[in-house]
Design a protein around this motif. Structure first.
Motif, PDB file in Angstrom:
ATOM      1  N   ILE A 107      -7.498 -25.087 -11.792  1.00 43.98           N
ATOM      2  CA  ILE A 107      -8.068 -24.036 -10.956  1.00 43.98           C
ATOM      3  C   ILE A 107      -8.393 -24.589  -9.572  1.00 43.98           C
ATOM      4  CG2 ILE A 107     -10.051 -22.496 -10.708  1.00 43.98           C
ATOM      5  CD1 ILE A 107     -10.072 -22.346 -13.799  1.00 43.98           C
ATOM      6  N   TYR A 108      -8.939 -25.776  -9.541  1.00 39.43           N
ATOM      7  CA  TYR A 108      -9.291 -26.425  -8.264  1.00 39.43           C
ATOM      8  C   TYR A 108      -8.063 -26.575  -7.364  1.00 39.43           C
ATOM      9  CZ  TYR A 108     -10.708 -30.159  -5.088  1.00 39.43           C
ATOM     10  OH  TYR A 108     -10.960 -30.917  -3.972  1.00 39.43           O
ATOM     11  N   LYS A 109      -6.965 -27.067  -7.920  1.00 37.78           N
ATOM     12  CA  LYS A 109      -5.755 -27.294  -7.126  1.00 37.78           C
ATOM     13  C   LYS A 109      -5.180 -25.989  -6.580  1.00 37.78           C
ATOM     14  CE  LYS A 109      -4.487 -31.629  -9.282  1.00 37.78           C
ATOM     15  NZ  LYS A 109      -3.577 -32.336 -10.158  1.00 37.78           N
ATOM     16  N   VAL A 110      -5.170 -24.935  -7.405  1.00 39.22           N
ATOM     17  CA  VAL A 110      -4.647 -23.647  -6.943  1.00 39.22           C
ATOM     18  C   VAL A 110      -5.539 -23.085  -5.845  1.00 39.22           C
ATOM     19  CG1 VAL A 110      -4.198 -21.257  -7.625  1.00 39.22           C
ATOM     20  CG2 VAL A 110      -3.448 -23.141  -9.076  1.00 39.22           C
ATOM     21  N   MET A 111      -6.839 -23.153  -6.044  1.00 43.06           N
ATOM     22  CA  MET A 111      -7.763 -22.643  -5.034  1.00 43.06           C
ATOM     23  C   MET A 111      -7.648 -23.428  -3.731  1.00 43.06           C
ATOM     24  SD  MET A 111     -11.192 -21.734  -7.087  1.00 43.06           S
ATOM     25  CE  MET A 111     -11.358 -20.210  -7.951  1.00 43.06           C
ATOM     26  N   GLN A 112      -7.465 -24.723  -3.845  1.00 43.80           N
ATOM     27  CA  GLN A 112      -7.318 -25.550  -2.656  1.00 43.80           C
ATOM     28  C   GLN A 112      -6.032 -25.192  -1.905  1.00 43.80           C
ATOM     29  OE1 GLN A 112      -7.158 -29.778  -3.357  1.00 43.80           O
ATOM     30  NE2 GLN A 112      -8.454 -30.142  -1.580  1.00 43.80           N
ATOM     31  N   SER A 113      -4.952 -24.942  -2.633  1.00 47.21           N
ATOM     32  CA  SER A 113      -3.690 -24.572  -1.980  1.00 47.21           C
ATOM     33  C   SER A 113      -3.787 -23.204  -1.312  1.00 47.21           C
ATOM     34  CB  SER A 113      -2.542 -24.592  -2.983  1.00 47.21           C
ATOM     35  OG  SER A 113      -2.681 -23.538  -3.904  1.00 47.21           O
ATOM     36  N   LYS A 114      -4.675 -22.328  -1.789  1.00 43.35           N
ATOM     37  CA  LYS A 114      -4.874 -21.005  -1.190  1.00 43.35           C
ATOM     38  C   LYS A 114      -5.883 -21.038  -0.050  1.00 43.35           C
ATOM     39  CE  LYS A 114      -2.658 -18.786  -4.599  1.00 43.35           C
ATOM     40  NZ  LYS A 114      -1.601 -17.860  -4.568  1.00 43.35           N
ATOM     41  N   GLY A 115      -6.435 -22.230   0.240  1.00 45.30           N
ATOM     42  CA  GLY A 115      -7.373 -22.369   1.360  1.00 45.30           C
ATOM     43  C   GLY A 115      -8.794 -21.949   1.057  1.00 45.30           C
ATOM     44  N   LEU A 116      -9.205 -21.984  -0.191  1.00 46.83           N
ATOM     45  CA  LEU A 116     -10.553 -21.551  -0.567  1.00 46.83           C
ATOM     46  C   LEU A 116     -11.595 -22.668  -0.503  1.00 46.83           C
ATOM     47  CD1 LEU A 116      -9.677 -19.202  -3.545  1.00 46.83           C
ATOM     48  CD2 LEU A 116     -10.345 -18.566  -1.236  1.00 46.83           C
ATOM     49  N   ASN A 117     -11.191 -23.905  -0.327  1.00 44.97           N
ATOM     50  CA  ASN A 117     -12.080 -25.073  -0.237  1.00 44.97           C
ATOM     51  C   ASN A 117     -13.073 -25.181  -1.393  1.00 44.97           C
ATOM     52  OD1 ASN A 117     -10.887 -25.856   2.175  1.00 44.97           O
ATOM     53  ND2 ASN A 117     -12.253 -24.534   3.366  1.00 44.97           N
ATOM     54  N   PRO A 118     -12.580 -25.293  -2.627  1.00 44.61           N
ATOM     55  CA  PRO A 118     -13.480 -25.457  -3.772  1.00 44.61           C
ATOM     56  C   PRO A 118     -14.016 -26.888  -3.839  1.00 44.61           C
ATOM     57  CG  PRO A 118     -11.239 -25.656  -4.498  1.00 44.61           C
ATOM     58  CD  PRO A 118     -11.186 -25.321  -3.034  1.00 44.61           C
ATOM     59  N   ARG A 119     -15.064 -27.079  -4.625  1.00 44.03           N
ATOM     60  CA  ARG A 119     -15.613 -28.409  -4.903  1.00 44.03           C
ATOM     61  C   ARG A 119     -15.980 -28.460  -6.371  1.00 44.03           C
ATOM     62  NH1 ARG A 119     -20.591 -29.312  -1.480  1.00 44.03           N
ATOM     63  NH2 ARG A 119     -20.410 -31.373  -2.359  1.00 44.03           N
ATOM     64  N   ILE A 120     -15.858 -29.649  -6.954  1.00 40.62           N
ATOM     65  CA  ILE A 120     -16.328 -29.845  -8.320  1.00 40.62           C
ATOM     66  C   ILE A 120     -17.618 -30.638  -8.210  1.00 40.62           C
ATOM     67  CG2 ILE A 120     -15.873 -30.869 -10.569  1.00 40.62           C
ATOM     68  CD1 ILE A 120     -12.944 -30.298 -10.143  1.00 40.62           C
ATOM     69  N   LEU A 121     -18.709 -30.039  -8.656  1.00 37.59           N
ATOM     70  CA  LEU A 121     -20.026 -30.643  -8.563  1.00 37.59           C
ATOM     71  C   LEU A 121     -20.371 -31.355  -9.855  1.00 37.59           C
ATOM     72  CD1 LEU A 121     -21.880 -27.603  -6.968  1.00 37.59           C
ATOM     73  CD2 LEU A 121     -20.852 -29.539  -5.790  1.00 37.59           C
ATOM     74  N   TYR A 122     -21.354 -32.252  -9.786  1.00 40.81           N
ATOM     75  CA  TYR A 122     -21.815 -32.963 -10.963  1.00 40.81           C
ATOM     76  C   TYR A 122     -22.577 -32.002 -11.852  1.00 40.81           C
ATOM     77  CZ  TYR A 122     -24.218 -36.178 -13.977  1.00 40.81           C
ATOM     78  OH  TYR A 122     -24.678 -36.822 -15.086  1.00 40.81           O
ATOM     79  N   PRO A 123     -22.469 -32.052 -13.142  1.00 37.59           N
ATOM     80  CA  PRO A 123     -21.522 -32.824 -13.888  1.00 37.59           C
ATOM     81  C   PRO A 123     -20.168 -32.154 -13.959  1.00 37.59           C
ATOM     82  CG  PRO A 123     -22.984 -31.750 -15.423  1.00 37.59           C
ATOM     83  CD  PRO A 123     -23.445 -31.393 -14.024  1.00 37.59           C
TER      84      PRO A 123
END
Length: 165
Positions: A111-127
């Motif tokens: 999901i992160y990679k797809v969102m990043q390719s669409k320009g949504l700038n996601p982040r995965i936070l701890y944990p």
């Protein structure tokens, strides 16, 4: 659950043969964090060897500290210092996540990679949470179900992420 493990990344593998992993860690601490003092390591080991010719980096070292407070002091000092070295070459000290946390973070990666390719700038936070800035507001999702519910209320997001969630 808090774990007392530290992961060291970037130490050449020949070093452990010369002096042992516990002594190597003590040397890193004395070189970079003399204010922290000597901390007790109960176990030290290299992660299992998984050869990837695309990435010729040394295997990580996992240290088990005597208690969680020692680990937190060392990691805090490493964050404040920014640059940690061993015999002049840069290394990294980080938290060693539990297997469950690692697997949960891995589930977010597609999901992160797809969102990043669409320009949504996601982040995965701890944990293991996904964070998005949408319409000037930061949204955090702990699981895919909550993300799916949120996307169902936003038609523009539904089209961008069609078939993903």
């Amino acid at each position: 659950m808090k774990r007392s493990n530290i992961r060291i990344i970037g130490v050449p593998e020949q070093q452990e043969e010369e002096q042992g992993l516990e002594n190597l860690f003590e040397e890193i601490i004395s070189e970079n964090f003399p204010e922290v003092g000597k901390k007790k390591v109960t176990q030290a080991q290299r992660v299992p060897k998984k050869m990837n010719p695309q990435r010729p980096t040394p295997r990580h070292i996992i240290l088990t500290m005597a208690n969680v407070q020692d680990k937190e002091r060392i990691l805090k000092a490493a964050r404040e210092r920014w640059k940690v070295t061993y015999k002049g070459s840069p290394i990294r000290l980080s938290n060693d996540f539990s297997t469950e946390t690692h697997l949960t973070r891995k589930q977010w990666m597609e999901i992160y990679k797809v969102m990043q390719s669409k320009g949504l700038n996601p982040r995965i936070l701890y944990p293991a949470r996904l964070s998005l800035k949408i319409e000037g507001e930061i949204r955090r999702f702990t699981d895919k179900k909550r993300l799916r519910e949120f996307i169902s209320t936003k038609p523009a997001m539904q089209e961008r992420l069609k078939g993903l969630v």
